[in-house]
Design an enzyme around this catalytic site. Sequence first.
Site, PDB file in Angstrom:
ATOM      1  N   TYR A 110      59.366  15.813  90.122  1.00  0.00           N
ATOM      2  CA  TYR A 110      57.924  16.059  90.113  1.00  0.00           C
ATOM      3  C   TYR A 110      57.148  15.167  91.079  1.00  0.00           C
ATOM      4  O   TYR A 110      56.520  15.658  92.011  1.00  0.00           O
ATOM      5  CB  TYR A 110      57.373  15.889  88.691  1.00  0.00           C
ATOM      6  CG  TYR A 110      58.053  16.805  87.709  1.00  0.00           C
ATOM      7  CD1 TYR A 110      57.909  18.182  87.810  1.00  0.00           C
ATOM      8  CD2 TYR A 110      58.863  16.303  86.704  1.00  0.00           C
ATOM      9  CE1 TYR A 110      58.545  19.035  86.927  1.00  0.00           C
ATOM     10  CE2 TYR A 110      59.515  17.148  85.820  1.00  0.00           C
ATOM     11  CZ  TYR A 110      59.348  18.508  85.936  1.00  0.00           C
ATOM     12  OH  TYR A 110      59.995  19.352  85.078  1.00  0.00           O
ATOM     13  N   PRO A 123      53.807  25.703  85.306  1.00  0.00           N
ATOM     14  CA  PRO A 123      53.916  27.027  84.685  1.00  0.00           C
ATOM     15  C   PRO A 123      52.571  27.501  84.134  1.00  0.00           C
ATOM     16  O   PRO A 123      51.658  26.712  83.871  1.00  0.00           O
ATOM     17  CB  PRO A 123      54.902  26.802  83.526  1.00  0.00           C
ATOM     18  CG  PRO A 123      55.485  25.436  83.755  1.00  0.00           C
ATOM     19  CD  PRO A 123      54.444  24.670  84.517  1.00  0.00           C
ATOM     20  N   HIS A 344      53.564  19.983  85.102  1.00  0.00           N
ATOM     21  CA  HIS A 344      54.866  19.902  84.427  1.00  0.00           C
ATOM     22  C   HIS A 344      55.406  18.481  84.229  1.00  0.00           C
ATOM     23  O   HIS A 344      56.301  18.269  83.408  1.00  0.00           O
ATOM     24  CB  HIS A 344      55.877  20.711  85.252  1.00  0.00           C
ATOM     25  CG  HIS A 344      56.949  21.354  84.455  1.00  0.00           C
ATOM     26  ND1 HIS A 344      57.492  20.787  83.326  1.00  0.00           N
ATOM     27  CD2 HIS A 344      57.600  22.525  84.622  1.00  0.00           C
ATOM     28  CE1 HIS A 344      58.427  21.585  82.848  1.00  0.00           C
ATOM     29  NE2 HIS A 344      58.514  22.651  83.605  1.00  0.00           N
ATOM     30  N   SER A 430      74.778  35.101  70.168  1.00  0.00           N
ATOM     31  CA  SER A 430      73.560  34.338  70.448  1.00  0.00           C
ATOM     32  C   SER A 430      72.596  35.197  71.255  1.00  0.00           C
ATOM     33  O   SER A 430      72.955  35.693  72.330  1.00  0.00           O
ATOM     34  CB  SER A 430      73.912  33.074  71.235  1.00  0.00           C
ATOM     35  OG  SER A 430      72.842  32.671  72.055  1.00  0.00           O
ATOM     36  N   PRO A 431      71.355  35.409  70.771  1.00  0.00           N
ATOM     37  CA  PRO A 431      70.392  36.200  71.553  1.00  0.00           C
ATOM     38  C   PRO A 431      70.146  35.636  72.946  1.00  0.00           C
ATOM     39  O   PRO A 431      70.061  36.392  73.920  1.00  0.00           O
ATOM     40  CB  PRO A 431      69.128  36.156  70.689  1.00  0.00           C
ATOM     41  CG  PRO A 431      69.625  35.969  69.294  1.00  0.00           C
ATOM     42  CD  PRO A 431      70.825  35.067  69.435  1.00  0.00           C
ATOM     43  N   TYR A 454      69.979  28.565  86.917  1.00  0.00           N
ATOM     44  CA  TYR A 454      69.448  27.432  86.144  1.00  0.00           C
ATOM     45  C   TYR A 454      68.827  27.955  84.863  1.00  0.00           C
ATOM     46  O   TYR A 454      67.991  28.854  84.886  1.00  0.00           O
ATOM     47  CB  TYR A 454      68.379  26.721  86.974  1.00  0.00           C
ATOM     48  CG  TYR A 454      67.761  25.497  86.324  1.00  0.00           C
ATOM     49  CD1 TYR A 454      68.111  24.225  86.757  1.00  0.00           C
ATOM     50  CD2 TYR A 454      66.826  25.615  85.292  1.00  0.00           C
ATOM     51  CE1 TYR A 454      67.539  23.096  86.174  1.00  0.00           C
ATOM     52  CE2 TYR A 454      66.269  24.499  84.704  1.00  0.00           C
ATOM     53  CZ  TYR A 454      66.624  23.248  85.152  1.00  0.00           C
ATOM     54  OH  TYR A 454      66.072  22.138  84.563  1.00  0.00           O
ATOM     55  N   SER A 456      67.111  25.961  81.377  1.00  0.00           N
ATOM     56  CA  SER A 456      66.791  24.647  80.843  1.00  0.00           C
ATOM     57  C   SER A 456      67.462  24.411  79.498  1.00  0.00           C
ATOM     58  O   SER A 456      67.447  25.283  78.629  1.00  0.00           O
ATOM     59  CB  SER A 456      65.277  24.506  80.665  1.00  0.00           C
ATOM     60  OG  SER A 456      64.656  24.490  81.904  1.00  0.00           O
ATOM     61  N   SER A 458      67.357  21.477  76.414  1.00  0.00           N
ATOM     62  CA  SER A 458      66.593  20.333  75.937  1.00  0.00           C
ATOM     63  C   SER A 458      67.507  19.153  75.623  1.00  0.00           C
ATOM     64  O   SER A 458      68.547  19.303  74.989  1.00  0.00           O
ATOM     65  CB  SER A 458      65.817  20.718  74.679  1.00  0.00           C
ATOM     66  OG  SER A 458      65.175  19.582  74.141  1.00  0.00           O
ATOM     67  N   THR A 467      65.419  17.303  80.176  1.00  0.00           N
ATOM     68  CA  THR A 467      66.258  18.501  80.265  1.00  0.00           C
ATOM     69  C   THR A 467      67.544  18.233  81.037  1.00  0.00           C
ATOM     70  O   THR A 467      67.647  17.280  81.806  1.00  0.00           O
ATOM     71  CB  THR A 467      65.538  19.649  81.008  1.00  0.00           C
ATOM     72  OG1 THR A 467      65.318  19.254  82.360  1.00  0.00           O
ATOM     73  CG2 THR A 467      64.239  20.020  80.336  1.00  0.00           C
ATOM     74  N   SER A 556      64.288  30.373  81.968  1.00  0.00           N
ATOM     75  CA  SER A 556      63.999  29.568  80.789  1.00  0.00           C
ATOM     76  C   SER A 556      63.616  30.459  79.622  1.00  0.00           C
ATOM     77  O   SER A 556      62.836  31.398  79.781  1.00  0.00           O
ATOM     78  CB  SER A 556      62.852  28.593  81.074  1.00  0.00           C
ATOM     79  OG  SER A 556      62.665  27.729  79.976  1.00  0.00           O
TER      80      SER A 556
END
Length: 628
Positions: A110, A123, A344, A430-431, A454, A456, A458, A467, A556
């Site tokens: 960042y 975002p 972010h 898993s959804p 990619y 993310s 946690s 992340t 994500s």
Amino acid sequence: MVKVGMPKPCSFVKPCHLVKPVSVTRISGRYLTHQRGLPTLPVPPLQQTCERYLSALEPIVNEEELQQTKTLVDEFQKSGGDGERLQRALEKRAENTDNWLSEWWVQVAYLDYRLPVVVHSSPGLVLPQMNFSDKHGQILFAAKLIAGVLDFKSMIDNETLPVEYMGEKPLCMNQYYQVLSSCRIPGLKRDSIVNHARRSSPPKHITVIHNCQFFVLDVYNNDESPLTVEQLFGHLKHICTSSQHPDPDPVGILTTLDRDSWGKTYQNLIKDKTNSDSVSAIQRSIFTLCLDGAMPRVAEDRSSAAVQMLHGGGSQWNSANRWFDKTLQFIIGEDGTCGANYEHAPAEGPPIVALIDHVVEYTRRSEIGQAPVLTSSAVPQKLHFNVSPEMKKDIDEAKHAMNKLAQDLEMKVVVFEHFGKNIPKTYRMSPDAFIQVALQLAFYRMYQHSCATYESASLRMFRLGRTDTIRSASSASFKFVKAFDNASTQNTEKVELLEKAVRAHKWYTNMAISGQAIDRHLLGLKMLALEERSSVPAIFTDKSYSKALHYRLSTSQVPSKTDCVMCFGPVVSNGYGVCYNPMEDHINFAVSSFNTCNETNAETFAQTVRGALLDMRTLLEQTPKAKL
């Protein structure tokens, strides 16, 4: 440089929900006690990371590149080599810090990132269309929203915010304490973050922007109680009445510049005391509220709403009615378009969504009585700016650059209405993994190869965790997508390959949230090499490493109770940004791409994802083995 997406509560654990506690009595030190009880982020074993790195490369590099990388990895991890030396240094750093990664990550991802935060980093979040379409309804909803944020803020201030859990593991709550009263400050080479929330005299005001004019609105009474919805309504009405025409020199557009240009302009801007005081008031405010003008009605309302949340539509619309450095901006359009934009660096998506879930619920149950008459002492204060000829030129340049960026971004929000989490769960899948495999299938159908992907993960099970990367493109997913449209492959075999791909994704997810993924570990080793000013090991200058970090799919999952969706821009010029919110019977998707890239098309990709999800369900339905 790669932008990070938002972390996700993983699919194999129960989702956590915030419940407002009965007592709001301040419990001094509760937050710190909780934080100290969390484990520190581990440093994975070097050999494990090297092996998993090579596995992750298999679906995205060719055989020659893979063999070259294997040679470099063997050299890197040999006894007495660079890898061992850097690993020891990283383990020592981990022993002496609360989190060996977090400071580096915020810096690299960042604060050192020099592209504009707009589109490239910050975002947007799109709420369902609200049931108002005029100025009165806009102001009324805004008053309720402010009251809802202050209600949530009371839990943060009193340290009574319920601790979230992932399964039985408590999560780090630090990000909740970073999103209010904070702001990014532009620098000449590196930005910084300032947070006023936990200072001895925390801010009592918010910033309201209307027609590109900025106002300070105190949101607490003299007795420290928050203003009522009625009081807030009166103040907001006064602001709108006193700012009926757009500011001809909209200073807010400067925050859309690339960070180096903004850093230089910022230094000139704050040389003037009036400007410095106004900027400081914005930076210190609890959050920013953007009251937007009516937008032209279009058929694709949710996609146009996403554009408003992400960048404001350009200088002719609402891009100047923002202060994009502010950590949290709520955006309310006169036409019922609502959402948020957040910078972010201080936080990921889930804390923002939890706050917004709370606020939306609050607005639904909040009522308003008779609006009071304002006394002169309660009038919100307009912030003034002295705009020099040089500053006017910078504003014009910012408008031009923002308009170019707005025209370049294609944003498509789609609601996949055929099923949601319910279907994958029916087949004990898993959804999130199911959706990620569908993204892989969609990409393969369009491009006939897999790409670095990619998602993310946690790290909030660890103190100050942010992340890591779930690498959704796996050898298992690659075998599945190659076989799916092959007529000579039997359906039973396709189902087996699908199940293996879903299990592989779930395995990587578990590994990532446990601090055992590869990307942040490799970053830490590279950062140490850079800090030593020694030659960077060859694995970090290798072509495969560049390919591994070129995320053509940046994705994500950001689930919420509210029927909303987050959106963000692609992280590479020929890539897609894909954010999704899986509800029980439908899935909200936001897909972005750049129009200047002939290879990508957000609408086409969104429709291809739709087809992939439907075809995967049909496969399961038509294959006896898959039926429960």
